[in-house]
Design an enzyme around this catalytic site. Structure first.
Site, PDB file in Angstrom:
ATOM      1  N   TYR A 143      44.943  46.502  33.466  1.00  0.00           N
ATOM      2  CA  TYR A 143      43.516  46.638  33.182  1.00  0.00           C
ATOM      3  C   TYR A 143      43.257  46.946  31.706  1.00  0.00           C
ATOM      4  CZ  TYR A 143      41.653  46.680  37.970  1.00  0.00           C
ATOM      5  OH  TYR A 143      41.249  46.332  39.230  1.00  0.00           O
ATOM      6  N   LYS A 190      56.569  46.812  41.927  1.00  0.00           N
ATOM      7  CA  LYS A 190      57.188  45.494  42.090  1.00  0.00           C
ATOM      8  C   LYS A 190      58.432  45.487  41.208  1.00  0.00           C
ATOM      9  CE  LYS A 190      57.256  41.196  43.651  1.00  0.00           C
ATOM     10  NZ  LYS A 190      57.576  40.878  45.060  1.00  0.00           N
ATOM     11  N   ASP A 222      54.529  43.900  48.000  1.00  0.00           N
ATOM     12  CA  ASP A 222      54.291  42.876  49.036  1.00  0.00           C
ATOM     13  C   ASP A 222      54.602  43.446  50.415  1.00  0.00           C
ATOM     14  OD1 ASP A 222      56.924  42.970  48.129  1.00  0.00           O
ATOM     15  OD2 ASP A 222      57.276  40.817  48.297  1.00  0.00           O
ATOM     16  N   ASP A 246      44.026  49.084  43.192  1.00  0.00           N
ATOM     17  CA  ASP A 246      42.750  48.405  43.414  1.00  0.00           C
ATOM     18  C   ASP A 246      42.846  47.545  44.668  1.00  0.00           C
ATOM     19  OD1 ASP A 246      40.137  47.371  42.831  1.00  0.00           O
ATOM     20  OD2 ASP A 246      41.100  45.551  42.100  1.00  0.00           O
ATOM     21  N   ASP A 250      41.371  48.433  48.876  1.00  0.00           N
ATOM     22  CA  ASP A 250      40.468  47.565  49.650  1.00  0.00           C
ATOM     23  C   ASP A 250      41.115  47.221  50.996  1.00  0.00           C
ATOM     24  OD1 ASP A 250      38.732  47.438  47.425  1.00  0.00           O
ATOM     25  OD2 ASP A 250      38.240  45.350  47.844  1.00  0.00           O
TER      26      ASP A 250
HETATM   27  C1  IPM Z   1      37.063  49.276  41.975  1.00  0.00           C
HETATM   28  C2  IPM Z   1      36.453  48.001  41.476  1.00  0.00           C
HETATM   29  C3  IPM Z   1      36.610  47.915  39.966  1.00  0.00           C
HETATM   30  C4  IPM Z   1      38.099  47.948  39.646  1.00  0.00           C
HETATM   31  C5  IPM Z   1      35.931  46.691  39.315  1.00  0.00           C
HETATM   32  C6  IPM Z   1      34.471  46.605  39.675  1.00  0.00           C
HETATM   33  C7  IPM Z   1      36.128  46.664  37.836  1.00  0.00           C
HETATM   34  O1  IPM Z   1      37.026  46.903  42.131  1.00  0.00           O
HETATM   35  O2  IPM Z   1      36.627  50.356  41.528  1.00  0.00           O
HETATM   36  O3  IPM Z   1      37.953  49.218  42.812  1.00  0.00           O
HETATM   37  O4  IPM Z   1      38.763  46.886  39.674  1.00  0.00           O
HETATM   38  O5  IPM Z   1      38.612  49.018  39.366  1.00  0.00           O
HETATM   39 MG    MG Z   2      38.321  47.417  43.699  1.00  0.00          MG
END
Ligand code: IPM
Ligand code: MG
Length: 356
Positions: A143, A190, A222, A246, A250
């Site tokens: 990032y 990884k 993975d 990240d 999710d």
């Molecule tokens: C998160 C989001 C952010 C990230 C984006 C919106 C930049 O996906 O906070 O998880 O990738 O960190």
């Molecule tokens: Mg995110």
């Protein structure tokens, strides 16, 4: 009676709706505790671009630095998608995390028992229970590594880069957290391919030696992506890089029923923290009173534990969320048969009323 300053970034899309519910909860807690919260609204993301031509005005950073905590909705939307990378709303979010030195991002994924029907996993797997925390490194890695174009724009690159010091400080956060939980750390990398992951692994293994009472293992990313679905109950504390954290957070969120359930705390070396749901600004449902405010409300609970010392009220918020779910109220994302569908505002009211 104490007074706390909270910088508020409503953000874009559903941001203002979910933040309004979080503020409702904080006002209720003001009444109960006698402490005062002073809210200062500042702009970041798309709305800052519209107003000031940049995603993260200096004034926003200054207000945040002078606050006890920052409450954030979500930023971004199709309106700003074609801007160059450094001018996008997301650049504001990365910028503020970095400007405030918030290198540790805690993302707890908990399956609330009443949501077992909203969980995507087979019932016998869900019944083992899910209660994990992703400890995501937040101010380094790909990032923030060097990026750009070459060959007249025909080639693009981003760089994954970590120093030992960056890995060590996030590893320590993870191990300290594990002490207060089920004493199990899994570090995800990884290392079979990436040099930066080999360094990551070497440093985390070294830190692990200082915590002989914590069970520790490495896992390749993975495999981890598969294991989170196969049996999430095996995870307690996950320590991982910015990018893997990240993605995996999710993924983990869906085991709890919805990404609309996951709060987060971004912390640094002082008490100042930034609290936001892990989900995005969901422009497709913005302004329709459909968003799930629970992730943002649970982020307020994290705020009351980590930045503002009111842990008993953090517990009250979490209990209130449980009891409202227990009573069968659901926003659309966690709806299942026989439950009562409510909107964002109503969900906020129900949770505020359930706090005593
Ligand atoms: C998160 C989001 C952010 C990230 C984006 C919106 C930049 O996906 O906070 O998880 O990738 O960190
Ligand atoms: Mg995110």
């Amino acid at each position: 009676m104490a007074e706390y300053k909270i910088a508020v970034i409503d953000g874009d899309g559903i941001g203002p709706e979910i933040v309004a519910q979080a503020i409702k909860i904080l006002k209720k807690i003001e009444n109960l505790s006698g402490n005062t919260f002073v809210f200062e609204h500042v702009l970041m993301g798309g709305r800052a671009i519209d107003e000031f031509g940049e995603p993260l005005p200096q004034e926003t950073i200054d207000v945040c630095l002078n606050s006890d905590a920052v409450l954030l909705g979500a930023v971004g939307g199709p309106k700003w998608d074609n801007l160059p990378g450094h001018l996008r709303p997301e650049a504001g979010l990365l910028g503020i995390r970095s400007a405030l030195g918030l290198f540790a991002n805690l993302r707890p994924a908990i399956l609330y028992r009443p949501l077992i029907d909203a969980c995507q996993l087979r019932r016998d797997i869900a019944e083992r229970g899910i209660d994990l925390v992703v400890v995501r490194e937040l101010t380094g890695g790909i990032y923030f590594g060097e990026r750009g174009f070459k060959d007249d724009g025909k080639t693009a690159y981003d760089t994954e880069i970590y120093s030992e010091q960056e890995v060590e400080r996030i590893a320590r956060i993870g191990f300290e957290l594990a002490k207060t939980r089920r004493k199990n750390v899994i570090s995800i990398d990884k290392a079979n391919v990436l040099e930066s992951s080999r360094l990551w692994r070497k440093v985390v293994e070294r830190v692990a030696q200082d915590y002989p009472d914590i069970a520790f293992q490495n896992m390749l990313v993975d495999n981890a992506a598969m294991q989170i679905i196969r049996d999430p109950s095996q995870f307690d504390v996950i320590i991982t890089t910015n990018m893997f954290g990240d993605i995996l957070s999710d993924e983990a969120s869906m085991t709890t029923g919805s990404i609309g359930m996951l709060p987060s705390a971004s912390l640094g070396s002082s008490k100042l923290g930034l609290y936001e749901p892990i989900h995005g600004s969901a422009p497709d449902i913005a302004g329709q009173d459909k968003a799930n405010p629970i992730a943002t409300i649970l982020s307020v609970a994290m705020m009351l534990r980590s930045s503002i010392h009111m842990p008993e009220y953090a517990q009250k918020i979490e209990d209130a969320v449980s009891s409202v779910l227990e009573d069968g109220y659901r926003t659309g994302d966690i709806m299942s048969e026989g439950k009562t569908l409510v909107g964002c505002e109503k969900m906020g009211d129900l949770i505020a009323d359930a706090i005593d």
